[in-house]
Each structure stands twice: as C-alpha cells, then as structure tokens.
Design an enzyme around this catalytic site. Structure first.
Site, PDB file in Angstrom:
ATOM      1  N   ILE A 147       0.830  -1.209   0.183  1.00  0.00           N
ATOM      2  CA  ILE A 147      -0.005   0.223   0.008  1.00  0.00           C
ATOM      3  C   ILE A 147       0.677   1.277  -0.191  1.00  0.00           C
ATOM      4  O   ILE A 147       0.730   2.350  -0.585  1.00  0.00           O
ATOM      5  CB  ILE A 147      -1.044   0.250   1.062  1.00  0.00           C
ATOM      6  CG1 ILE A 147      -1.661  -1.474   1.122  1.00  0.00           C
ATOM      7  CG2 ILE A 147      -1.746   1.141   1.269  1.00  0.00           C
ATOM      8  CD1 ILE A 147      -2.656  -1.506   2.315  1.00  0.00           C
ATOM      9  N   SER A 165      -7.202  -0.728  10.244  1.00  0.00           N
ATOM     10  CA  SER A 165      -8.009  -1.992   9.399  1.00  0.00           C
ATOM     11  C   SER A 165      -9.366  -2.021   9.961  1.00  0.00           C
ATOM     12  O   SER A 165      -9.666  -1.794  11.062  1.00  0.00           O
ATOM     13  CB  SER A 165      -7.073  -3.039   9.886  1.00  0.00           C
ATOM     14  OG  SER A 165      -7.827  -4.342   9.297  1.00  0.00           O
ATOM     15  N   TYR A 210      -2.371  -9.501  15.996  1.00  0.00           N
ATOM     16  CA  TYR A 210      -2.358  -8.453  14.873  1.00  0.00           C
ATOM     17  C   TYR A 210      -3.360  -7.270  15.030  1.00  0.00           C
ATOM     18  O   TYR A 210      -3.028  -6.088  15.107  1.00  0.00           O
ATOM     19  CB  TYR A 210      -2.430  -9.239  13.380  1.00  0.00           C
ATOM     20  CG  TYR A 210      -2.652  -7.824  12.252  1.00  0.00           C
ATOM     21  CD1 TYR A 210      -1.640  -7.183  11.961  1.00  0.00           C
ATOM     22  CD2 TYR A 210      -3.926  -7.929  11.821  1.00  0.00           C
ATOM     23  CE1 TYR A 210      -1.860  -6.364  11.121  1.00  0.00           C
ATOM     24  CE2 TYR A 210      -4.077  -6.973  10.775  1.00  0.00           C
ATOM     25  CZ  TYR A 210      -3.353  -6.311  10.486  1.00  0.00           C
ATOM     26  OH  TYR A 210      -3.207  -5.261   9.439  1.00  0.00           O
ATOM     27  N   LYS A 226      -3.541  -3.181  16.315  1.00  0.00           N
ATOM     28  CA  LYS A 226      -3.975  -2.074  15.521  1.00  0.00           C
ATOM     29  C   LYS A 226      -5.109  -1.174  16.498  1.00  0.00           C
ATOM     30  O   LYS A 226      -4.865   0.086  16.380  1.00  0.00           O
ATOM     31  CB  LYS A 226      -5.044  -2.487  14.425  1.00  0.00           C
ATOM     32  CG  LYS A 226      -4.123  -2.906  13.330  1.00  0.00           C
ATOM     33  CD  LYS A 226      -3.464  -1.907  12.539  1.00  0.00           C
ATOM     34  CE  LYS A 226      -2.476  -2.408  11.465  1.00  0.00           C
ATOM     35  NZ  LYS A 226      -1.382  -1.732  11.136  1.00  0.00           N
ATOM     36  N   PHE A 246     -10.453  -1.734   4.211  1.00  0.00           N
ATOM     37  CA  PHE A 246     -11.237  -2.790   4.248  1.00  0.00           C
ATOM     38  C   PHE A 246     -10.184  -3.942   3.646  1.00  0.00           C
ATOM     39  O   PHE A 246      -9.237  -4.197   3.982  1.00  0.00           O
ATOM     40  CB  PHE A 246     -12.649  -2.480   3.593  1.00  0.00           C
ATOM     41  CG  PHE A 246     -13.433  -2.361   5.027  1.00  0.00           C
ATOM     42  CD1 PHE A 246     -13.010  -0.999   5.713  1.00  0.00           C
ATOM     43  CD2 PHE A 246     -14.319  -3.089   5.586  1.00  0.00           C
ATOM     44  CE1 PHE A 246     -13.848  -0.677   6.834  1.00  0.00           C
ATOM     45  CE2 PHE A 246     -15.201  -2.483   6.718  1.00  0.00           C
ATOM     46  CZ  PHE A 246     -14.714  -1.588   7.330  1.00  0.00           C
ATOM     47  N   ASP A 254     -13.296 -16.707  10.698  1.00  0.00           N
ATOM     48  CA  ASP A 254     -13.672 -15.783   9.770  1.00  0.00           C
ATOM     49  C   ASP A 254     -15.097 -15.606   9.899  1.00  0.00           C
ATOM     50  O   ASP A 254     -15.984 -16.344  10.422  1.00  0.00           O
ATOM     51  CB  ASP A 254     -13.666 -16.379   8.319  1.00  0.00           C
ATOM     52  CG  ASP A 254     -12.481 -16.467   7.243  1.00  0.00           C
ATOM     53  OD1 ASP A 254     -11.498 -15.528   7.964  1.00  0.00           O
ATOM     54  OD2 ASP A 254     -12.178 -16.937   6.339  1.00  0.00           O
TER      55      ASP A 254
HETATM   56  P1  NAD Z   1       3.319  -4.802   3.382  1.00  0.00           P
HETATM   57  O1  NAD Z   1       3.852  -5.738   4.418  1.00  0.00           O
HETATM   58  O2  NAD Z   1       3.580  -5.021   2.126  1.00  0.00           O
HETATM   59  O3  NAD Z   1       4.015  -3.253   3.822  1.00  0.00           O
HETATM   60  C1  NAD Z   1       4.651  -2.985   5.007  1.00  0.00           C
HETATM   61  C2  NAD Z   1       6.090  -2.426   5.062  1.00  0.00           C
HETATM   62  O4  NAD Z   1       6.623  -2.021   6.096  1.00  0.00           O
HETATM   63  C3  NAD Z   1       7.044  -3.631   4.351  1.00  0.00           C
HETATM   64  O5  NAD Z   1       7.586  -2.812   3.548  1.00  0.00           O
HETATM   65  C4  NAD Z   1       7.846  -3.728   5.402  1.00  0.00           C
HETATM   66  O6  NAD Z   1       9.532  -4.056   4.955  1.00  0.00           O
HETATM   67  C5  NAD Z   1       7.968  -2.594   6.297  1.00  0.00           C
HETATM   68  N1  NAD Z   1       8.297  -2.763   7.811  1.00  0.00           N
HETATM   69  C6  NAD Z   1       7.689  -3.500   8.532  1.00  0.00           C
HETATM   70  N2  NAD Z   1       8.293  -3.606   9.759  1.00  0.00           N
HETATM   71  C7  NAD Z   1       9.122  -2.492   9.605  1.00  0.00           C
HETATM   72  C8  NAD Z   1       9.923  -2.013  10.813  1.00  0.00           C
HETATM   73  N3  NAD Z   1       9.935  -2.144  11.866  1.00  0.00           N
HETATM   74  N4  NAD Z   1      10.750  -0.923  10.350  1.00  0.00           N
HETATM   75  C9  NAD Z   1      10.609  -0.442   9.191  1.00  0.00           C
HETATM   76  N5  NAD Z   1       9.915  -0.849   8.029  1.00  0.00           N
HETATM   77  C10 NAD Z   1       9.271  -2.027   8.717  1.00  0.00           C
HETATM   78  O7  NAD Z   1       2.132  -4.468   3.957  1.00  0.00           O
HETATM   79  P2  NAD Z   1       0.784  -3.705   3.198  1.00  0.00           P
HETATM   80  O8  NAD Z   1      -0.302  -4.210   2.739  1.00  0.00           O
HETATM   81  O9  NAD Z   1       1.483  -2.603   2.375  1.00  0.00           O
HETATM   82  O10 NAD Z   1       0.121  -2.766   4.724  1.00  0.00           O
HETATM   83  C11 NAD Z   1       0.624  -1.543   5.119  1.00  0.00           C
HETATM   84  C12 NAD Z   1      -0.119  -1.226   6.250  1.00  0.00           C
HETATM   85  O11 NAD Z   1      -1.401  -1.447   6.035  1.00  0.00           O
HETATM   86  C13 NAD Z   1       0.146  -2.223   7.379  1.00  0.00           C
HETATM   87  O12 NAD Z   1       0.375  -1.604   8.539  1.00  0.00           O
HETATM   88  C14 NAD Z   1      -1.041  -3.206   7.489  1.00  0.00           C
HETATM   89  O13 NAD Z   1      -1.085  -3.717   8.721  1.00  0.00           O
HETATM   90  C15 NAD Z   1      -2.227  -2.322   7.004  1.00  0.00           C
HETATM   91  N6  NAD Z   1      -3.147  -2.928   6.508  1.00  0.00           N
HETATM   92  C16 NAD Z   1      -3.087  -3.819   5.433  1.00  0.00           C
HETATM   93  C17 NAD Z   1      -4.076  -4.594   4.749  1.00  0.00           C
HETATM   94  C18 NAD Z   1      -3.761  -5.175   3.754  1.00  0.00           C
HETATM   95  O14 NAD Z   1      -4.878  -5.990   3.401  1.00  0.00           O
HETATM   96  N7  NAD Z   1      -2.818  -5.428   2.884  1.00  0.00           N
HETATM   97  C19 NAD Z   1      -5.376  -4.224   5.352  1.00  0.00           C
HETATM   98  C20 NAD Z   1      -5.403  -3.450   6.384  1.00  0.00           C
HETATM   99  C21 NAD Z   1      -4.674  -2.792   7.030  1.00  0.00           C
HETATM  100  N1  UDP Z   2     -10.959 -16.778   1.300  1.00  0.00           N
HETATM  101  C1  UDP Z   2     -11.050 -18.189   0.513  1.00  0.00           C
HETATM  102  N2  UDP Z   2      -9.789 -18.934   0.174  1.00  0.00           N
HETATM  103  C2  UDP Z   2      -8.567 -18.035   0.306  1.00  0.00           C
HETATM  104  C3  UDP Z   2      -8.340 -17.132   1.084  1.00  0.00           C
HETATM  105  C4  UDP Z   2      -9.436 -16.456   1.443  1.00  0.00           C
HETATM  106  O1  UDP Z   2     -12.175 -18.408   0.244  1.00  0.00           O
HETATM  107  O2  UDP Z   2      -7.529 -19.003  -0.283  1.00  0.00           O
HETATM  108  C5  UDP Z   2     -11.904 -16.131   1.912  1.00  0.00           C
HETATM  109  C6  UDP Z   2     -11.940 -15.808   3.330  1.00  0.00           C
HETATM  110  O3  UDP Z   2     -12.630 -16.782   4.119  1.00  0.00           O
HETATM  111  C7  UDP Z   2     -13.121 -14.483   3.300  1.00  0.00           C
HETATM  112  C8  UDP Z   2     -12.556 -13.980   1.969  1.00  0.00           C
HETATM  113  O4  UDP Z   2     -11.816 -14.929   1.101  1.00  0.00           O
HETATM  114  O5  UDP Z   2     -14.162 -14.922   3.112  1.00  0.00           O
HETATM  115  C9  UDP Z   2     -11.352 -12.738   2.120  1.00  0.00           C
HETATM  116  O6  UDP Z   2     -10.198 -13.500   2.695  1.00  0.00           O
HETATM  117  P1  UDP Z   2      -8.804 -12.644   3.058  1.00  0.00           P
HETATM  118  O7  UDP Z   2      -8.053 -13.576   3.767  1.00  0.00           O
HETATM  119  O8  UDP Z   2      -8.376 -12.212   1.559  1.00  0.00           O
HETATM  120  O9  UDP Z   2      -9.245 -11.378   3.974  1.00  0.00           O
HETATM  121  P2  UDP Z   2      -9.733 -11.126   5.211  1.00  0.00           P
HETATM  122  O10 UDP Z   2     -10.290 -12.465   5.826  1.00  0.00           O
HETATM  123  O11 UDP Z   2      -8.900 -10.409   5.943  1.00  0.00           O
HETATM  124  O12 UDP Z   2     -11.260 -10.258   4.960  1.00  0.00           O
END
Ligand code: NAD
Ligand code: UDP
Length: 338
Positions: A12, A124, A148, A152, A177, A294
């Site tokens: 992200i 999140s 985790y 948050k 989301f 889930d």
């Molecule tokens: P990502 O793992 O791709 O990116 C996180 C980055 O942080 C990585 O580049 C990692 O190297 C760096 N990092 C981790 N710990 C570190 C530290 N101690 N010092 C410096 N760098 C560090 O994850 P993402 O999907 O890009 O997510 C970014 C943020 O969004 C995270 O906080 C995650 O919890 C949150 N988030 C992600 C999702 C999702 O589905 N991807 C959903 C909700 C919230």
């Molecule tokens: N899911 C699935 N097969 C997979 C991974 C996820 O059916 O291999 C389903 C999971 O049960 C949920 C949805 O897909 O209903 C989204 O799951 P994901 O892990 O991507 O996100 P989160 O659970 O964090 O919403």
C-alpha cells in the site's frame, strides 16, 4: 508537503508514494525491507519520473529513526510499517507486539522530539469487534480476535491519547477494508512471501499455474451464495484516500477515524468469477471447510469518508481483478526470465 512514508516500499505504501509524488509532494520512504524489496523504490521512480529518497532503517531502532528525522524536515508522516499476517501473529505474538507497538512508539517519540504532529495511520477493519451487523460504522465497538488486530486497536488508542494530551497532534486513522489490485502499469503490486493467505493473491497464483486450485473457505454462510462477503477496494483508490487525509489534517487538530472501502460486499465466488473474466479462463476451485475466525460478511459504511474527506472509490471489482492479473502475469513471466 514533505511526507515520511514508513513502510513505503510495501504494497500500500508504494502505491501511495506514487500518488503523493505525482501530486507534487516530496516523499521519503523509511523501510527495513522485512517484507518488501529495495527494487520497489526504482519502480516508484520509474513510474513517477521523480526521485524517491529511501532510508533503510528499522522503526524499533530509536537511534536510527531519530537520525532520519535529523536528516529531513517532515510536515507529516504516513505510518504503514508493521507486520500484517493474522495467522503468524497468533504463532508469534511477541514479535507482532514488538514490531508494531514498539515501532510506533519510537516513531511517535521521534515525531515529538522533532516537532512533527501530523500522522496518518494504516488501521484496519479488523479493529471492529465483529459482533455488530454489516455495514461497519466508525463508531462500532472495537476489539480484536488475534494479536495483529490488537496491535491495531492499541496503536489507535496510543494516537487518540496523544492527540487528547497535546493540541499539536493530529491523527487520521484509516481503517482499510480489503485492498487488492495493482498499479495499472503492471510494475507494482502485491508480492507476498510464500503461499498467500489472502484470497486475491491466491487466486492470481492459481491463474498463472503456480498453485493448483482455489480453495473456497466455506459455502454454508448466511450470505446470498453461502461464501464469505468482503469489501474489496482498489489499492489506487486506497492510495488516493491518503492524499485526501493529508489535506484533511492540515487544518485540523485531534484524532479522526475513517473507513476506506467501497461500501459494497462481494462474495468469494463473485471474486473468483470476476478474476476468471479478467484472465479469460476458468479457474479450478473446490469448497474447503470454513477458515477459523472468519466472519460471514464484512463491508464498510463509507458515508463519513465521503462527507469529511470527499472520498469515494472510483474502481470496481472488474478493474481490481484486471490490474491484479496484469501485475501477476508480468511478475510471473519476469521471474521465469521471459
Ligand atoms: P506490506 O508488508 O506490503 O508493507 C509493510 C512495509 O513495512 C514493508 O515494506 C515492510 O518491509 C515494512 N516494515 C515492517 N516492519 C518494519 C519496521 N519495523 N521498520 C521499518 N519498516 C518495516 O503491507 P501492506 O499490505 O502494504 O500494509 C501496510 C499497512 O496497512 C500495514 O500496517 C498493514 O497492517 C495495514 N493494512 C493492510 C491491509 C492489507 O490487506 N494489505 C489491510 C488493512 C491494514
Ligand atoms: N478466502 C477463501 N480462500 C482463500 C483465502 C480467503 O475462500 O484462499 C475467503 C475468506 O474466507 C474470506 C475472503 O476470502 O471470506 C477474504 O479473505 P482474505 O484472507 O483475503 O481477507 P480477510 O479475511 O482479511 O477479510
């Protein structure tokens, strides 16, 4: 503005870096590359045509973080850095509490010491306790079912307390989301280590033949087709949300929470069907048991983000799948040396 992006080399963060840079902000990425690759920085530069300075540092290392704040003058911080795998957090809770909580604490101390008070935090939908019906509103009760999620909830609390105690602070808690998709260039996208946990990267790997079959976790939920429903949002829309949040706190003090989603839920079967259309072929799938923990249905109410930030998602599920496919196809053929 000069903006520090912790974790800016991740999924992200890298897409947000592009949007910010393209809109004229100066950015600095701080990352320890624990879950990303340094080559992402060159890709950001290639896409934007602007330089993207990068500081390799670990947020839990107070001295290293302070040194970054001494070298640069920041107007705001966007805090993406953290560990994010739910299952791993259950197995290694201390690593999650240390990296996510101590990392945030050290960051906030450096911000205080260097007089930077504006922060946008990657929260999140997992912070919602999960016992209230969808759609999820920002004022729903908070709680978590794994370490985790608790990190948050706790970081949100830390930011809320600091904003209450010190009127120089302003924080936007963005509750993402389900971010999916990729940059439309196909140069950047989600690149998880090992076998993906999340649905979209898993489906994408089935589509390129790296995994044999899509496992659908349960088809007996109380949802229209029995499979789990989630609010998927294109990562480029999500990235744009950060830009709006930066504008928002420029003129405000205090702590604000917003959902970032589309407000629409799609089932696992609908996602698989949309990906089949994007990649132009049927994908093998099978029904597996429900995954522990889930919930049947999670999607956002997005009225507050629309009203306060002026945010609404532009892209639908078909664009999300098309861009994810474009990225997966290119990155798989690149790793085969084609
Ligand atoms: P990502 O793992 O791709 O990116 C996180 C980055 O942080 C990585 O580049 C990692 O190297 C760096 N990092 C981790 N710990 C570190 C530290 N101690 N010092 C410096 N760098 C560090 O994850 P993402 O999907 O890009 O997510 C970014 C943020 O969004 C995270 O906080 C995650 O919890 C949150 N988030 C992600 C999702 C999702 O589905 N991807 C959903 C909700 C919230
Ligand atoms: N899911 C699935 N097969 C997979 C991974 C996820 O059916 O291999 C389903 C999971 O049960 C949920 C949805 O897909 O209903 C989204 O799951 P994901 O892990 O991507 O996100 P989160 O659970 O964090 O919403």
């Amino acid at each position: 503005m000069n903006v520090l992006l912790t974790g800016g080399a991740g999924f992200i963060g890298s897409h947000t870096a592009i949007i910010l840079s393209e809109r004229g902000h100066d950015i600095v990425v701080l990352d320890n590359f624990s879950n990303s690759k340094p080559s992402v920085i060159q890709r950001i530069e290639r896409i934007t045509g602007r330089s993207c300075p990068c500081e390799e540092a670990d947020l839990t290392d107070a001295e290293a973080v302070d040194a970054v704040f001494r070298r640069w003058k920041f107007d705001a911080v966007i805090h993406f850095a953290g560990f994010k795998a739910v299952g791993e957090s259950v197995e290694k809770p201390l690593e999650y509490y240390e990296n996510n909580l101590i990392g945030t604490l050290k960051l906030m101390e450096a911000m205080t010491n260097h007089d930077v008070g504006d922060i946008i935090f990657s929260s999140s939908a997992t912070v919602y306790r999960g016992d209230s019906p969808a759609p999820y509103y920002e004022d729903y009760p908070l709680g978590a079912s794994n370490p985790y999620g608790w990190t948050k909830v706790m970081i949100e609390r830390m930011l809320r307390d600091v904003c209450a105690a010190d009127s120089r602070w302003a924080a936007v808690l963005l509750r993402y989301f389900n971010p999916i998709g990729a940059h439309p260039s196909g140069l950047l996208g989600e690149d998880p280590n090992g076998i993906p946990n999340n649905l979209l990267p898993y489906v994408a790997k089935v589509a390129v033949g790296e995994l044999p079959v899509v496992r659908i976790f349960g088809d007996d939920y109380d949802t229209p087709d029995g499979t789990g429903v989630r609010d998927y949002i294109h990562v480029m829309d999500l990235a744009r949300g950060h830009l709006l949040a930066l504008d928002y706190i420029r003129t405000r003090r205090g702590c604000f929470s917003f959902n970032l989603g589309t407000g629409k839920g799609y089932s696992v079967k609908e996602v698989v069907a949309a990906f089949e259309r994007a990649c132009g072929k049927p994908l093998p799938s099978r029904i597996d048991p429900r995954r522990a923990g889930d919930l049947p249905e999670i999607y956002a109410n997005v009225d507050l983000a629309r009203k306060e930030l002026g945010f609404s998602a532009e892209f639908g599920l078909s664009e999300m799948c098309a861009d994810a496919w474009n990225w997966q196809r290119r990155s798989s053929s690149a790793s085969e040396g084609l």
